[in-house]
Scaffold this motif. Structure first.
Motif, short mmCIF file in Angstrom:
data_model
loop_
_atom_site.label_atom_id
_atom_site.label_comp_id
_atom_site.label_asym_id
_atom_site.label_seq_id
_atom_site.Cartn_x
_atom_site.Cartn_y
_atom_site.Cartn_z
N PRO A 1463 0.81 -1.12 -0.16
CA PRO A 1463 -0.04 0.13 -0.01
C PRO A 1463 0.82 1.29 -0.13
O PRO A 1463 1.86 0.99 -0.23
CB PRO A 1463 -0.81 -0.16 1.31
N LEU A 1464 0.40 2.36 0.05
CA LEU A 1464 0.94 3.76 0.14
C LEU A 1464 0.89 4.15 1.49
O LEU A 1464 0.05 3.85 2.19
CB LEU A 1464 0.30 4.72 -0.86
N VAL A 1465 2.13 4.94 1.93
CA VAL A 1465 2.09 5.54 2.78
C VAL A 1465 0.85 6.43 3.46
O VAL A 1465 0.33 6.41 4.64
CB VAL A 1465 3.16 6.46 3.34
N SER A 1466 0.25 6.97 2.43
CA SER A 1466 -0.96 8.07 2.72
C SER A 1466 -2.19 7.03 2.57
O SER A 1466 -3.29 7.92 3.00
CB SER A 1466 -0.76 8.86 1.57
N ASP A 1467 -2.49 5.68 2.45
CA ASP A 1467 -3.52 5.18 2.60
C ASP A 1467 -4.18 5.18 3.87
O ASP A 1467 -3.48 4.97 5.01
CB ASP A 1467 -3.41 3.64 2.33
N LYS A 1468 -5.62 5.24 3.83
CA LYS A 1468 -6.30 5.31 5.17
C LYS A 1468 -7.47 4.31 4.87
O LYS A 1468 -8.44 4.73 4.51
CB LYS A 1468 -7.03 6.64 5.39
N ASN A 1469 -7.11 3.11 5.49
CA ASN A 1469 -8.26 2.22 5.50
C ASN A 1469 -8.29 1.60 6.78
O ASN A 1469 -7.61 0.91 7.42
CB ASN A 1469 -7.87 0.97 4.40
N LEU A 1470 -9.67 1.97 7.36
CA LEU A 1470 -9.86 1.10 8.75
C LEU A 1470 -10.07 -0.19 8.76
O LEU A 1470 -9.94 -0.90 9.80
CB LEU A 1470 -10.91 2.09 9.23
N ASN A 1471 -10.35 -0.67 7.45
CA ASN A 1471 -10.58 -2.30 7.62
C ASN A 1471 -9.42 -2.77 7.11
O ASN A 1471 -9.42 -3.95 6.40
CB ASN A 1471 -11.79 -2.55 6.72
N ALA A 1472 -8.14 -2.40 7.28
CA ALA A 1472 -7.02 -3.25 6.61
C ALA A 1472 -5.75 -2.79 7.82
O ALA A 1472 -5.91 -1.61 7.91
CB ALA A 1472 -6.86 -2.86 5.25
N VAL A 1473 -4.86 -3.34 7.48
CA VAL A 1473 -3.65 -3.04 7.98
C VAL A 1473 -2.50 -2.97 6.97
O VAL A 1473 -2.74 -3.87 5.85
CB VAL A 1473 -3.02 -3.90 9.16
N LYS A 1474 -1.74 -2.21 7.00
CA LYS A 1474 -0.78 -1.89 5.69
C LYS A 1474 0.39 -2.73 5.70
O LYS A 1474 0.75 -3.26 4.47
CB LYS A 1474 -0.34 -0.58 5.60
N SER A 1475 0.75 -3.26 7.01
CA SER A 1475 2.23 -4.10 6.62
C SER A 1475 1.73 -5.31 6.55
O SER A 1475 0.99 -6.01 7.23
CB SER A 1475 2.99 -3.82 8.08
N PRO A 1476 2.54 -5.94 5.65
CA PRO A 1476 2.46 -7.59 5.60
C PRO A 1476 3.18 -8.33 6.75
O PRO A 1476 4.15 -7.59 7.44
CB PRO A 1476 3.40 -7.91 4.38
N ILE A 1477 2.44 -9.20 7.49
CA ILE A 1477 2.91 -9.82 8.45
C ILE A 1477 3.67 -10.98 8.28
O ILE A 1477 3.21 -12.08 7.66
CB ILE A 1477 1.67 -10.10 9.57
N LEU A 1606 -5.05 -7.26 17.83
CA LEU A 1606 -3.64 -6.83 17.10
C LEU A 1606 -3.82 -5.86 16.32
O LEU A 1606 -3.09 -4.95 15.83
CB LEU A 1606 -3.01 -8.38 16.57
N LYS A 1607 -5.00 -5.89 15.40
CA LYS A 1607 -5.47 -5.09 14.42
C LYS A 1607 -5.49 -3.60 14.95
O LYS A 1607 -4.76 -2.66 14.46
CB LYS A 1607 -6.84 -5.24 13.83
N SER A 1608 -5.89 -3.38 16.22
CA SER A 1608 -5.99 -2.08 16.85
C SER A 1608 -4.53 -1.62 16.98
O SER A 1608 -4.12 -0.36 16.82
CB SER A 1608 -6.92 -1.86 17.88
#
Length: 1882
Positions: A1463-1477, A1606-1608
């Motif tokens: 994703p992009l640094v600027s993405d704002k999606n409350l239903n996702a986390v950006k970092s791959p785990i 973990l999401k929060s």
């Protein structure tokens, strides 16, 4: 004139003979008629009469009968059929010698004007049955309606009224000559001649009109009033014609001398009747027919070949070759329309058959069509017992192979007939045919044929028998049966043979000996061979008839007999004693003699009397040493409870979502038991004593006792309401797991439907209604646990329980822990085996004397059910034994010794006990009415004898509570000591020690437990009605119990005696003087082998009985009573004692040649500890506790249980498993005696099928055959009384614990370490800030100290604070074992990470691939990139499930993987986390917490498992829906460093690819999200801590924490302002003191571990050390920090780490490469290195691992100056390595511009150079100062680089090296070793 023949005067007989003679002479023209007297006296139909014309004397008749019927002592079952009349006139007419057409009979022409239409009389009235069937026809008294047949109207029957005197009786006899009939049509009466009558009704005959020929049928009205064709009229000629077909030429019987008197029934030297082999022979009676012109009285009988009978009517061929069901009576009495029943197909059962013969014959359906039965059908029984054996089923090939058969090899009918006869011949006189036994015989025969067929010899004899050989072979086989099996061969139909047998039976005298079986064979050429067996044996026929009834039916039958007063004859028979006195009067007399006094209750002889007031007042003074069972769980019960639990877990893990254990937090239960008040109380007691209600948290301690009742429900009419309440609770508490325990699940298996249809007992089908109702099947939070000792009926083809869900009790022989248990289980197998112990008083006994009495009575009362007779006899036996032992000694000889010894023991044991303890006797009487009768009768006898305070008599009725007399309750209370006042005994166990008789009634025993004091089980009423495995075994199951070890050991000792020792034993025991004089003294030298105390009283016969109380009796008396008390009833009352003993000893010697103890040792009841010890003996207490019970069986049961020769299972196991199931096929393998219960279950599931009324019958599979097992249903099976209740209660307890454990998790709870060496940061951020402020944060200094408690034992990183710490001698012992880490149990929350064992509705799609999809739905993709660090290309493999492909970019043309989307640094999606785990995992495919669905709250996230190549298949199997990153094979042995290195390298390479891809789309490079999460597979929960500063007392736990997802946390951290400027972000490790700690800074700049957000972009040039196994994160953090990058720890968040026992980065077990045979000693770490090129043991471990381990442990060798000297640390350049807890390491980076701590002025005690690169130069090292004698360690990849490094760094200037200081790691040659050199500072 028409009198019957029974006892008639000669005149009637004479008259008939006269009639016959006149009639014959009228008809016969050519031959002189036979004289009337020869007809009278030579006719074999009747027994001969004496000369006087008066009733003969019975004795003389008897003599004659004996003379006539027995030649040479063998029985000739006479043929009373007129077997000699060759054909009757019908055949004369129809089959004349010439082939000329029949001559028409010239009838008188009809009178003028009369009607001549067929079917109408001359008056024109309709006579046809079709028109008259609904008419009401008036006929005069004594007339019958019969049907006449007209040749012109074959399809019609004409109705006539005929005087019944002119018609024959059932036997074809007694029809008067002449005719008298009326016309039904016109009403004309008084036709005196049949010719005249036939003219009137227009019969229009072509032959001479004869009533015998043309009056065919009786006409009867059906229940609807319809007149219809009935049975054939049984004319004598028609019978003789049929039987003539069966005639064979009779050879002169060699045993008949020519001078035989006429009474012997021989005519012309031929013998009439059945000859010895049972064939029908011909004798001459009656006039010869016209046809046989050459016949003269002396000529031999024509050979049978000339007679070809052509039956007039043939029955339509039946498609069904066998009658598969017994003929119901209703079918027999009603008339079968519409096809005519041929004469040859019917059997008329003679009137009064049962009365005349005393036998109710049982006809076993064989092969072929069974005839119809008419007449007195109530007196015969048709049994389908063997019918299915003859239907050879079609089997599949696999079954045939299993049975060892070939498909072609099926037995012919002839072979089956011969096998049947052979089987019947070999049955003993007291055995009945058993279907299962015969099936095995047939199977063996077929297997032999198969073997012969396969044998290579072409001439191997075939097994076929031609139909012609059959009769002869059959007779040959039967001839050895000592006349117990007869064969009757007929040629037309079976009916003839059966009729013949029944008629002969009816006309025999009672005294004559009958064969047990008559095999009727019909050798018909047209229909092939057919046969059936008529069972005539007294015992066999009764046993077979009774065994056809179900238990319920025969109990109804018994109550019917009692209600209707049928038993009155029997009752009156038992009114007198065996001596002939009137019992009641005798008792009254005894009562009057005794007066007011009663026999002393205890502690005194039966001859001592006290007043009844005294007796009531007598209470034991001291508490006896009763072994009242306290409830405890024993080892086997624990084991089985665990097996149950693991089965429940298996259901939960099965993946079919039928049970989600993680869903439940509580366990609740209900126990459903059959209708038995005692069982309910017993279960309640166990529940209360076990404390399970409190343990499950269902009830409080105070209320548990009262509330227990709602947890036990009885299957009675109230269950519906109680069960609805329970089901309501189930629905209302979805988070509670309910367990419905169905105890004794085998008891009522009737289906609810069938019980409502049949209006059966109201309790029937209740279990089905409860257990199989829809609510139960569908409730997801309800487990059904069915518990049964006899589960066979639940293990059918239709079973609802999967065989994998069966839990079987552990096999006792396999238990290791029996050694610890002092008691062993003694069950059915042990009882059967005990018969081989060779002790003289066996545990299983059969009372032969009793059986003989029963046999006599059964013959006398043929109409009563045998159980009624047995019960009456048993009552009499016990009554007489009581009287014999108290007052009427003369009755001694009239009680069976068995009964006498039991009663004697019962009476004397309380007498010898100060407290009144005694034994219990259980008498099993299934019929409630009989049981009540027995109780009343025995109580009456007891009370009149004054024994009412001596022992109690109780009725054990399941429907009622126990009721014990008050004075006995008082006694029980006194023994128990601490019971409340209102205590009453509620279970049988409460009666421990009470001398009593329990008459246990009810259809089945229901699993009630009996006390230890139960000594005798009397099962003499359990007879051949109990021929199913369940029925028989549950009766014997009453006696099963746990016994002391010695009890089982004893007999085995006894078996090993040599003969000499045996003689010695006998000698000692024969010393009767000693025995009699000192009764209570232990026996002399024999006690070691055969007894523990020699008290005679325990052996059954007391010498202290009232009649002969002297102790100085003559030895002969002692021997005589002894002989009677013995078990083998060789003794006949009346023979002298000496003879008796001799007989018995002889018979024993023959019987038990192998046995070791002679008969006399029956003085000591059972060998060694099988003795019930005298209460006085001191050893009594230890042994009394547990001895096997003694069981007295009926003969039938004894034979079944004792017939097994070897092995474990009694042969009762081969019986039908249960009355509600049937065998699937008569061909099936034998149930092996050594099969385990699991194998037996599989056997029954394959070969048994539920009957229609069985509750499982409806569970039929579809065509596919897939049965629906109920997924949440389990079956617990174990032998009776083994402890199943305790086991399932323990299971509930551990199930609850497990649910709590499933909801709990053990997490590490350790305080941070090194908190005192921390540099305090002056700069802090306000504690309420959510995110770090980069301006403030970057000014903080980095805390190099490691605080993670898992690193408790590593080298501390040097700081100035550390140098100030006074280093004491380490308290840490230098033991190899790492200390156990602290854990604490936490409840899981909805945000936890889970392993594979978690299943729930929400995450099952996340976990499992859709069942339709296969594992192959994920695809494998290679991904290659070059790594500068490795200096080569790296190829990783991705396994990507279809559902996750959206996270990746693939090439356009194909499926080539290009990159992973970021994703992009600027993405704002409350239903996702950006970092791959990324989660690296090893060895934890099941236990790793890789299910992040709940932790991520179900939102979209990218999770990659990083696994080693060799573990990939396992992880893929358990986590099919996860993306996997598979490391190259070269890293299979690598440590965690390699995984982290590759994750970071891959991520950086991917970041570049994504930047390039997105740049083309117009996105700036720096806008692509550069973070990844690297997380351990043991992170389970995350918490958020909030701190309130205003707390006045800072040490109080003023903070609060809550569990968050973990999401929060990830979303919170990802939202950090200017996040791209941080290199690593992490959270702290949780511990229980976190909240209590002083409010600390919200963010720290320090080490982070286990769960990090890593900035790939910033840390591009900082790599994980890919070789490392330990401390790779500390090393990486120090390097990152020295590069000037920010590491931030969020202190308001914490992660909990689960303690997982398996997998992870555990140490290798270091073993030598070549292992020696014996287990090698572990290799010490100092042996991990060796001198180069030395002969050192090479180790199977990676070089780097050995090096790291060596450095940890070699502190003293490598850095002696540094040990416990933190002021002078070891200098480590560019690396951090653990060199032991007692050495501080100062980390320095060689990189230009790197940030290093203050090292100025430090003196180092050592230098560690590890694989140093070109940045490390000599000038860098010169900056640092070392102590004198400081040590150096240089580690390099190989020897040459080691030398180059020393030269390059100019180390030899300051350091001194020796050749012997060079080392290498001792790894095996697969991998290059690492080399290192040590030196000293000069």
């Amino acid at each position: 004139m028409g009198n019957s023949y029974a006892g008639q005067l000669k005149s009637a007989r004479f008259e008939e003979a006269l009639h016959n003679s006149i009639e014959a002479s009228l008809r016969c023209s050519s031959v002189v008629p036979r004289p009337i007297f020869s007809q009278l006296y030579l006719d074999p139909d009747q027994p001969p009469f004496l000369p006087e014309d008066v009733k003969p004397k019975v004795e003389e008749l008897d003599k004659e009968l004996v003379h006539r019927y027995s030649q040479n002592g063998s029985l000739d079952f006479p043929s009373n059929q007129a077997a000699n009349e060759m054909e009757d006139e019908e055949e004369d007419e129809d089959m004349s010698d010439s082939s000329s057409p029949p001559i028409p009979y010239s009838q008188k022409p009809a009178p003028e004007g009369s009607c001549t239409t067929d079917g109408f009389c001359q008056a024109g009235k309709d006579l046809r049955l079709v028109s008259l069937c609904m008419e009401q026809i008036d006929i005069p008294a004594g007339f019958l309606l019969v049907g006449a047949k007209s040749p012109n109207l074959p399809e019609h029957i004409l109705v006539c009224a005929v005087d019944k005197r002119f018609l024959p009786d059932d036997h074809g006899k007694n029809a008067l000559l002449g005719f008298s009939g009326n016309c039904i049509g016109c009403g004309e009466r008084g036709f005196r001649y049949f010719t005249e009558f036939s003219n009137h009704i227009n019969l229009k005959l072509t032959t001479q009109p004869k009533k015998q020929k043309h009056l065919k049928y009786y006409l009867v009205r059906s229940s609807q009033g319809v007149l219809s064709k009935g049975p054939l009229i049984c004319w004598k000629e028609c019978r003789s014609r049929q039987s003539s077909a069966a005639s064979h030429s009779a050879k002169p019987n060699a045993s008949v001398s020519p001078a035989t008197t006429p009474e012997a029934g021989a005519a012309n030297g031929y013998k009439s009747g059945f000859t010895q082999t049972g064939r029908t022979s011909m004798s001459s009676s009656g006039p010869p027919k016209k046809r046989h012109r050459g016949w003269s009285p002396g000529s031999p009988v024509p050979p049978p070949g000339l007679v070809v009978p052509v039956p007039t009517i043939r029955p339509s061929a039946r498609t069904e070759p066998l009658l598969s069901v017994p003929v119901p009576q209703s079918m027999l009495t009603g008339i079968l329309q519409p096809q005519p029943i041929p004469a040859g197909e019917t059997v008329i059962v003679p009137e009064n058959l049962l009365n005349n013969s005393g036998v109710r014959p049982v006809i076993l359906i064989g092969y072929g069509t069974l005839p119809y039965f008419y007449g007195n059908v109530g007196d015969i029984v048709v049994s389908p017992l063997l019918v299915n054996c003859y239907k050879i089923p079609q089997l599949e090939n696999k079954d045939l192979d299993l049975l060892g058969l070939t498909s072609s090899q099926l037995l012919s009918v002839e072979n089956m007939i011969l096998l049947t006869i052979q089987y019947l011949v070999q049955l003993g006189p007291d055995q009945i045919p058993l279907r299962e036994e015969f099936e095995q015989i047939l199977l063996r025969a077929m297997q032999e044929l198969s073997v012969r067929e396969r044998s290579p010899h072409p001439g191997a004899p075939g097994g076929s028998v031609s139909p012609g050989q059959l009769p002869w072979l059959a007779r040959l086989i039967a001839s050895v049966s000592r006349d117990l099996v007869h064969v009757v061969v007929t040629q037309n139909s079976l009916a003839e043979g059966i009729s013949e047998t029944l008629r002969t039976l009816n006309e025999m005298k009672r005294q004559q000996k009958l064969p047990d079986y008559v095999v009727a064979i019909c050798a018909s050429k047209i229909r092939g061979n057919e046969f059936c067996v008529v069972v005539l044996g007294q015992y066999q026929s009764r046993a077979l008839a009774e065994s056809m009834l179900t238990t319920g039916e025969f109990l109804k039958e018994i109550s019917y007999e009692l209600i209707t007063g049928k038993v009155s004859f029997l009752a009156s028979h038992f009114k007198n004693t065996s001596l002939g006195d009137d019992l009641d009067k005798l008792l009254e007399k005894i009562l009057q003699q005794r007066g007011e006094s009663v026999i002393i209750p205890f502690n005194g002889d039966v001859s001592e009397c006290v007043s009844s007031q005294e007796a009531i007042a007598m209470v034991s003074t001291q508490e006896p040493d009763l072994d009242v069972d306290t409830f405890q769980i024993y080892q086997p019960q624990l084991t089985v409870a665990r097996k149950l639990l693991s089965q429940v877990c298996a259901i939960a893990d099965s993946g079919n979502q039928s049970l989600d254990l993680g869903h439940f937090s509580k366990v609740d239960f209900i126990v459903v038991v059959p209708r038995s008040e005692v069982l309910v109380q017993q279960t309640l007691q166990r529940i209360r004593q076990s404390g399970v209600l409190v343990d499950l948290g269902l009830e409080d301690n105070g209320t548990a006792y009262q509330r227990a009742e709602k947890y036990v429900v009885r299957l009675d009419n109230e269950i519906q309401t109680k069960f609805e309440v329970f089901m309501r609770r189930v629905k209302q508490n979805p988070y509670t797991l309910f367990v419905l325990v169905h105890d004794n699940a085998h008891v009522d298996l009737t289906s609810a439907i069938s019980s409502s249809l049949s209006h059966g007992e109201p309790s029937h089908g209740l279990a089905d209604r409860v257990i199989n109702c829809r609510e139960v099947l569908e409730a997801f939070n309800l487990l059904v646990l069915q518990v049964s000792s006899f589960p066979y009926a639940l293990q059918t083809q239709q079973s609802r329980i999967s065989s994998s869900n069966e839990v079987h009790w552990i096999q006792f022989d396999t238990m290791d822990d029996t050694a610890s248990e002092d008691k062993l289980y003694f069950g059915l197998n042990e009882y059967s085996k005990s018969l081989q112990w060779g002790v003289t008083s066996p545990l299983l006994r059969c009372d032969e004397t009793f059986e003989k009495m029963v046999t006599t009575l059964l013959e006398r009362y043929p109409r009563l059910h045998s159980m009624v007779i047995r019960c009456y006899l048993l009552i009499q036996q016990y009554s007489q034994a009581l009287m014999a032992l108290t007052s009427v000694a003369s009755l001694r000889d009239h009680s069976t010794p068995e009964t006498l010894s039991i009663m004697d023991d019962l009476l004397t044991s309380p007498g010898k006990d100060r407290n009144g303890c005694g034994h219990m006797l259980v008498i099993r009487v299934p019929s409630v009415q009989l049981a009540m009768l027995a109780k009343e009768r025995l109580q009456e006898v007891r009370d009149k004898l004054g024994l009412q305070y001596r022992f109690e008599i109780l009725l054990g009725n399941p429907a009622a509570e126990l009721s014990v007399a008050k004075h006995f309750v008082t006694r029980l209370k006194a023994w128990r000591g601490n019971e409340p006042d209102d205590w009453i005994p509620r279970t049988y166990q409460d009666l421990e020690g009470l001398p009593c008789i329990v008459i246990l009634t009810g259809k089945d025993p229901l699993g009630e437990t009996f006390p230890r004091s139960l000594k005798y089980c009397d099962l003499r009423l359990i007879d051949s009605s109990y021929l199913t495995r369940t029925a028989l075994e549950q009766e014997v199951g009453l006696a099963c119990c746990y016994v002391s070890k010695e009890a089982i050991r004893g007999p085995l000792v006894a078996l090993d005696l040599s003969e000499k020792e045996q003689e010695k034993v006998n000698g000692s025991e024969n010393d009767s003087d000693e025995l009699l004089i000192d009764l209570d003294r232990p026996q002399s030298n024999s006690s070691a082998v055969t007894g523990t105390s020699g008290s005679l009283a325990d052996n059954g016969v007391s010498s202290s009985s009232a009649a002969d109380k002297t102790q100085k009796q003559a030895p002969s008396f002692s021997l005589e009573t002894l002989a009677h008390s013995s078990v083998d009833e060789g003794a006949c009352p009346g023979s002298t004692a000496g003879d008796t003993l001799k007989q018995e000893c002889d018979s024993l010697a023959n019987q038990m040649a192998s046995s070791t103890t002679s008969k006399l040792s029956s003085l000591s009841s059972v060998s060694q500890a099988l003795r019930w010890p005298g209460r006085s003996g001191k050893e009594g207490k230890a042994l009394r506790a547990a001895l096997p019970r003694i069981v007295i069986l009926s003969k039938a049961a004894y034979c079944l249980l004792s017939s097994q020769k070897t092995g474990n299972l009694p042969s009762s196991s081969s019986l039908l498993p249960h009355a509600d199931v049937s065998w699937l096929s008569s061909l099936r393998p034998l149930l092996h005696k050594d099969m385990s219960s699991e194998e037996q279950s599989l056997y029954y599931r394959q070969w048994a099928t539920a009957r229609q009324h069985h509750a499982d019958y409806s569970n039929q599979g579809e065509a596919s055959g897939a049965r629906s097992f109920h997924p949440r249903r389990l079956l617990l099976t174990g032998p009776p009384q083994v402890g199943k209740t305790g086991s399932y209660l323990q299971f509930l307890r551990i199930l609850f614990r497990m649910l709590i454990r499933l909801l709990e998790v053990d997490v590490y709870d350790e305080e941070e370490i090194n908190t005192n060496h921390t540099e305090s940061n002056e700069i802090t951020q306000p504690s309420n800030d959510h995110w770090p402020d980069i301006e403030i944060f970057s000014k903080m200094s980095f805390d190099v100290s490691v605080h993670d408690p898992k690193y408790r034992s590593i080298s501390p990183v040097y700081t100035e604070q550390l140098s100030r710490v006074k280093q004491e001698t380490s308290k840490e012992t230098k033991s190899e074992e790492p200390r156990k880490r602290e854990t604490v149990s936490m409840m899981l929350t909805k945000y936890a990470a889970y392993n594979t064992f978690h299943h729930c509705e929400q995450c099952h799609q996340y976990m499992d691939i859709n069942p339709a999809a296969q594992v192959s739905d994920s695809t494998l993709h290679a991904f290659t990139f070059s790594s500068s660090m490795l200096g080569e290309e790296v190829q990783l493999h991705f396994i990507i499930p279809k559902s996750k492909e959206n996270h990746f970019v693939f090439s356009k043309q194909g499926k080539h993987l290009e990159s992973m989307r970021l994703p992009l640094v600027s993405d704002k999606n409350l239903n996702a986390v950006k970092s791959p785990i990324f989660t690296p995992s090893s060895g934890r495919h099941e236990h790793g917490l890789l299910n992040l669905y709940h932790a991520m709250e179900g939102i979209s996230h990218l999770h990659l498992l990083v696994v080693k190549e060799y573990e990939m298949p396992l992880y893929r199997k358990y986590w099919p829906n996860h993306i996997m990153l598979v490391l190259p094979g070269m890293f299979n042995n690598a440590g965690i460093g390699a995984a982290r290195f590759l994750i970071k390298e891959l991520s950086y390479h991917n970041l570049e690819l994504e930047r390039n891809r997105l740049e083309e789309l117009g996105v700036k490079r720096q806008c692509v999200w550069p973070f990844i999460v690297v997380m351990d597979d043991s992170c389970v929960l995350w918490n958020m801590h909030s701190v309130h500063e205003q707390s006045s007392q800072p040490l109080e736990p003023d903070g609060s924490s809550k569990n968050v997802s973990l999401k929060s946390i990830l979303q919170h951290i990802e939202a950090t302002p200017k996040i791209v400027h941080y290199a690593i972000l992490g959270v702290q490790k949780w511990n229980s003191k976190l909240n209590a700690r002083r409010a600390s800074a919200p963010f720290s700049r320090c080490h982070v571990h286990d769960f990090i957000l890593l900035n790939i972009d910033l840390t591009q040039n900082v790599q994980y050390d890919l070789n490392r196994y330990f401390c790779e994160d500390i090393d990486f953090n120090l390097r990152t920090n020295s590069s000037g990058l920010l590491i931030c720890r969020f202190n308001n968040f914490s992660v909990m780490k689960k303690h997982i026992q398996v997998g992870g980065q555990k140490d290798f077990v270091v073993k030598p490469k070549i292992t020696v045979a014996e287990a090698p000693a572990p290799v010490a770490p100092l042996q991990f290195v060796c001198a180069p090129d030395s002969e050192h043991t090479l180790l199977a471990a990676p070089a780097q691992f050995l090096l790291e381990k060596f450095l940890q442990h070699a502190t003293y060798k490598l850095f002696p100056k540094a040990v416990r000297n933190f002021r002078n640390p070891v200098l480590a350049v560019d690396c951090y390595l653990n060199v032991g807890l007692e050495v501080a390491v100062c980390y320095v980076s060689s990189r230009p511009h790197s940030v290093n701590g203050a090292c100025e002025g430090l003196l180092f005690s050592g230098l560690l150079l590890y694989l140093c690169d070109s940045f490390v130069g000599p000038e860098l090292l010169r900056r640092f100062r070392f102590l004198k004698g400081a040590t150096l360690c240089v580690v390099c990849q190989d020897r040459s680089s080691l030398r180059q490094t020393i030269v390059r760094l100019e180390l030899e200037d300051e350091w001194q090296f020796r050749l012997r200081d060079e080392f290498q790691t001792a790894n095996s040659g697969d991998e290059r070793p690492l080399y290192f050199l040590t030196g000293r500072h000069i």
